[in-house]
Motif scaffolding. Structure first.
Motif, mmCIF file in Angstrom:
data_model
loop_
_atom_site.group_PDB
_atom_site.id
_atom_site.type_symbol
_atom_site.label_atom_id
_atom_site.label_comp_id
_atom_site.label_asym_id
_atom_site.label_seq_id
_atom_site.Cartn_x
_atom_site.Cartn_y
_atom_site.Cartn_z
ATOM 1 N N ASP A 1 2.834 -3.216 12.607
ATOM 2 C CA ASP A 1 2.726 -2.439 11.281
ATOM 3 C C ASP A 1 1.785 -2.947 10.538
ATOM 4 O OD1 ASP A 1 5.250 -0.977 11.655
ATOM 5 O OD2 ASP A 1 6.517 -2.658 10.917
ATOM 6 N N ALA A 2 1.057 -4.049 10.533
ATOM 7 C CA ALA A 2 0.280 -4.558 9.646
ATOM 8 C C ALA A 2 -1.415 -4.312 10.053
ATOM 9 C CB ALA A 2 0.197 -5.923 9.384
ATOM 10 N N ARG A 3 -1.378 -3.292 10.928
ATOM 11 C CA ARG A 3 -2.773 -2.509 11.319
ATOM 12 C C ARG A 3 -3.373 -1.739 10.005
ATOM 13 N NH1 ARG A 3 -1.149 -0.333 17.261
ATOM 14 N NH2 ARG A 3 -0.813 -2.243 18.233
ATOM 15 N N THR A 4 -2.577 -1.410 9.146
ATOM 16 C CA THR A 4 -2.937 -0.893 8.084
ATOM 17 C C THR A 4 -2.177 -1.159 6.911
ATOM 18 O OG1 THR A 4 -1.803 1.322 8.296
ATOM 19 C CG2 THR A 4 -3.969 1.308 9.327
ATOM 20 N N VAL A 5 -2.454 -1.046 5.714
ATOM 21 C CA VAL A 5 -1.665 -1.459 4.589
ATOM 22 C C VAL A 5 -0.533 -0.214 4.574
ATOM 23 C CG1 VAL A 5 -1.527 -1.191 2.033
ATOM 24 C CG2 VAL A 5 -3.461 -2.399 3.355
ATOM 25 N N ALA A 6 -0.811 1.102 4.840
ATOM 26 C CA ALA A 6 0.182 1.969 4.893
ATOM 27 C C ALA A 6 1.416 1.637 5.896
ATOM 28 C CB ALA A 6 -0.855 3.302 5.139
ATOM 29 N N GLY A 7 0.855 1.127 7.092
ATOM 30 C CA GLY A 7 1.921 0.876 7.972
ATOM 31 C C GLY A 7 2.860 -0.236 7.571
ATOM 32 N N VAL B 1 3.433 -1.124 4.456
ATOM 33 C CA VAL B 1 4.239 -0.360 3.343
ATOM 34 C C VAL B 1 5.399 0.430 3.666
ATOM 35 C CG1 VAL B 1 4.238 1.290 1.491
ATOM 36 C CG2 VAL B 1 2.373 -0.650 1.576
ATOM 37 N N ALA B 2 4.954 1.178 4.744
ATOM 38 C CA ALA B 2 6.028 2.049 5.121
ATOM 39 C C ALA B 2 7.168 1.309 6.056
ATOM 40 C CB ALA B 2 5.635 2.824 6.522
ATOM 41 N N SER B 3 6.828 0.237 6.824
ATOM 42 C CA SER B 3 7.747 -0.719 7.242
ATOM 43 C C SER B 3 8.796 -1.266 6.250
ATOM 44 C CB SER B 3 7.278 -1.771 8.047
ATOM 45 O OG SER B 3 8.091 -2.730 8.667
ATOM 46 N N VAL B 4 8.207 -1.876 5.006
ATOM 47 C CA VAL B 4 9.041 -2.551 4.028
ATOM 48 C C VAL B 4 10.049 -1.547 3.235
ATOM 49 C CG1 VAL B 4 8.935 -3.826 1.895
ATOM 50 C CG2 VAL B 4 7.242 -4.395 3.463
ATOM 51 N N LEU B 5 9.428 -0.306 3.044
ATOM 52 C CA LEU B 5 10.224 0.817 2.367
ATOM 53 C C LEU B 5 11.248 1.188 3.125
ATOM 54 C CD1 LEU B 5 7.202 2.938 0.350
ATOM 55 C CD2 LEU B 5 8.904 1.206 -0.643
ATOM 56 N N ARG B 6 11.059 1.313 4.458
ATOM 57 C CA ARG B 6 12.305 1.614 5.225
ATOM 58 C C ARG B 6 13.253 0.668 4.903
ATOM 59 N NH1 ARG B 6 8.349 2.708 9.246
ATOM 60 N NH2 ARG B 6 8.505 0.729 10.203
ATOM 61 N N GLU B 7 12.977 -0.723 5.025
ATOM 62 C CA GLU B 7 14.250 -1.719 4.876
ATOM 63 C C GLU B 7 14.815 -1.427 3.480
ATOM 64 O OE1 GLU B 7 15.168 -3.687 7.446
ATOM 65 O OE2 GLU B 7 13.536 -3.431 8.716
ATOM 66 N N LEU B 8 13.838 -1.389 2.593
ATOM 67 C CA LEU B 8 14.508 -1.189 1.097
ATOM 68 C C LEU B 8 15.410 -0.043 0.663
ATOM 69 C CD1 LEU B 8 11.241 -1.999 -0.952
ATOM 70 C CD2 LEU B 8 13.255 -3.575 -0.531
ATOM 71 N N GLU C 1 -5.164 -10.342 5.823
ATOM 72 C CA GLU C 1 -5.548 -9.471 4.567
ATOM 73 C C GLU C 1 -4.929 -8.583 4.487
ATOM 74 O OE1 GLU C 1 -7.541 -8.164 1.437
ATOM 75 O OE2 GLU C 1 -8.171 -10.178 2.406
ATOM 76 N N VAL C 2 -4.509 -7.646 5.501
ATOM 77 C CA VAL C 2 -3.624 -6.453 5.466
ATOM 78 C C VAL C 2 -2.257 -6.870 4.774
ATOM 79 C CG1 VAL C 2 -2.513 -4.518 6.678
ATOM 80 C CG2 VAL C 2 -4.924 -5.254 7.171
ATOM 81 N N VAL D 1 -1.431 -9.264 3.078
ATOM 82 C CA VAL D 1 -1.404 -9.598 1.431
ATOM 83 C C VAL D 1 -1.610 -8.345 0.475
ATOM 84 C CG1 VAL D 1 -2.677 -10.791 -0.358
ATOM 85 C CG2 VAL D 1 -2.110 -11.943 1.692
ATOM 86 N N ALA D 2 -2.420 -7.470 1.280
ATOM 87 C CA ALA D 2 -2.822 -6.179 0.358
ATOM 88 C C ALA D 2 -1.381 -5.157 0.436
ATOM 89 C CB ALA D 2 -3.812 -5.574 1.174
ATOM 90 N N GLY D 3 -0.694 -5.300 1.472
ATOM 91 C CA GLY D 3 0.490 -4.280 1.421
ATOM 92 C C GLY D 3 1.655 -5.093 0.439
ATOM 93 N N CYS D 4 1.722 -6.345 0.186
ATOM 94 C CA CYS D 4 2.400 -7.046 -0.486
ATOM 95 C C CYS D 4 1.994 -6.996 -2.069
ATOM 96 C CB CYS D 4 2.400 -8.683 -0.505
ATOM 97 S SG CYS D 4 3.162 -8.955 1.166
ATOM 98 N N GLU D 5 0.788 -6.883 -2.164
ATOM 99 C CA GLU D 5 0.140 -6.586 -3.803
ATOM 100 C C GLU D 5 0.615 -5.197 -3.967
ATOM 101 O OE1 GLU D 5 -3.781 -9.512 -3.650
ATOM 102 O OE2 GLU D 5 -3.592 -7.683 -3.085
ATOM 103 N N TRP D 6 0.149 -4.172 -2.982
ATOM 104 C CA TRP D 6 0.613 -2.651 -3.427
ATOM 105 C C TRP D 6 2.105 -2.772 -3.751
ATOM 106 C CZ3 TRP D 6 4.161 0.669 -1.952
ATOM 107 C CH2 TRP D 6 3.934 2.019 -2.188
ATOM 108 N N LEU D 7 2.984 -3.264 -2.958
ATOM 109 C CA LEU D 7 4.612 -3.241 -3.327
ATOM 110 C C LEU D 7 4.947 -3.932 -4.572
ATOM 111 C CD1 LEU D 7 7.345 -2.794 -2.365
ATOM 112 C CD2 LEU D 7 7.358 -5.217 -1.403
#
Length: 366
Positions: free
Chosen positions: A49-55, A57-64, A164-165, A167-173
């Motif tokens: 999932d962490a190949r991109t920030v969008a991936g 984010v999509a994984s975490v949003l599915r869980e939420l 890096e990806v 942390v960037a995803g966590c920051e976006w969230l």
């Protein structure tokens, strides 16, 4: 420091504390703290999932999203009697959600869609930014809290790029959801912009140095010390196998992510002798003690039933369980413990033993 209520929301920080101790200290949720969920992705899943920030984010949003659906109707007052995917239920739940949104901070169209999906299923049509903010508000509201936080366990083995990806995803969230994102687990040695804080966790009431409260609701899927029950299940259904997001129990109902609690409640609902039970109650042994969350309680008979998952075999959890059992026994409560596998494979024996104890306390036979 008030520990959890003093940690920042809307930001990413790293907690310099043992993840198992963290889990033991937040069940039940401390007063004033945000609604604290845990996210524990596997390394292979995260790398994919962490190949991109969008991936990511999509994984975490599915869980939420799965957690919010499973917790319905806790976040929508008045919806407890609305059930099923039929047209009548959908027609009733949408205006209820819109009225709820009009009196608070929820975005009406999102809340209405989420309520409909809780009954009928299906994907969300809203963009990630709307979903992140809306889900954080819904999850916080499920526990009567003003904010939400996600405790993220960082797995070992992330390379510099993946860190890096990640942390960037966590920051976006954190920014989009206005939620706390608190990291535990493996260090992020390739990323230096995440501040570290060391919360002072309280110790056990007996002065043993053990964390004050035991871990997340029992019956968790095995992953590590302190792992919460996971989401990933359809609303109202049994626990899914792929979820990695844990969330606390809600007082008065079995945990929707625990197959053991759901199975036991379904069986007890058919038994006249089981009246008077209450799920996931908080008990305070004395004013200076840490509160204890009880899986299942018959208050009049002073009977506590605990459903233990494989995580209860760990040293910290085992010690915390013994300590809390002693405190309850001093106050006159009996603690009946069953493995979740017993509940799922031999429910009749579990029912018979609970019934035998309750009837003994009540002075009845048969």
């Amino acid at each position: 420091m008030r520990v959890w209520s003093d940690l920042p929301v809307g930001r990413v920080v790293r907690l310099d504390v043992d993840a198992g101790a963290v889990a033991l200290s937040i069940d039940p949720l401390p007063p004033g703290a945000p609604a604290i969920l845990t996210y524990r992705p596997g390394l292979a899943e995260l790398l994919d999932d962490a190949r991109t920030v969008a991936g990511l984010v999509a994984s975490v949003l599915r869980e939420l999203d799965a957690a919010a659906l499973a917790l319905f109707p806790a976040w929508l007052p008045g919806a407890a009697g609305i059930d099923g995917p039929g047209g009548a239920g959908l027609r009733a739940v949408r205006p209820l959600a819109l009225r709820r949104a009009s009196s608070g901070e929820h975005y009406g169209p999102f809340l209405a869609e989420l309520a409909e999906r809780a009954l009928a299923g299906g994907p969300s049509g809203f963009p990630p930014e709307v979903r992140a903010a809306g889900l954080a508000r819904v999850l916080a509201g499920s526990y009567g809290r003003s904010a939400a936080a996600v405790l993220v366990h960082v797995p070992d083995g992330l390379g510099a790029g993946a860190q890096e990806v990640f942390v960037a995803g966590c920051e976006w969230l954190a920014q989009r959801a206005k939620a706390g994102v608190w990291l535990t687990g493996a260090p992020l040695d390739a990323v230096d912009r995440v501040p570290t804080v060391r919360p002072r966790l309280t110790t056990g009431p007996a002065g043993t140095g053990a964390p004050a409260a035991r871990s997340w609701p029992s019956g968790a899927t095995a992953a590590g010390p302190g792992e919460a029950r996971t989401s990933g299940a359809p609303a109202g259904g049994a626990q899914g196998g792929g979820g990695r997001l844990g969330y606390p129990a809600i007082a008065g109902r079995p945990h929707p992510g625990s197959a053991g609690e759901l199975a036991l409640e379904a069986a007890l609902a058919r038994c006249a002798w089981a009246s008077g039970r209450a799920w996931n109650q908080t008990y305070l042994p004395h004013p200076l003690a840490a509160p204890i969350r009880l899986d299942l309680l018959w208050e009049r008979e002073r009977c506590v039933v605990e459903i233990d998952g494989p995580d209860h075999r760990g040293a910290a959890k085992f010690a915390a369980d013994r300590e809390r059992d002693v405190l309850l026994q001093i106050d006159g409560y009996a603690v009946l413990r069953f493995l979740d596998v017993q509940v799922l494979t031999d429910i009749e024996t579990v029912l018979r033993r609970i019934a035998q104890f309750l009837r003994g306390r009540r002075g009845t036979e048969g």
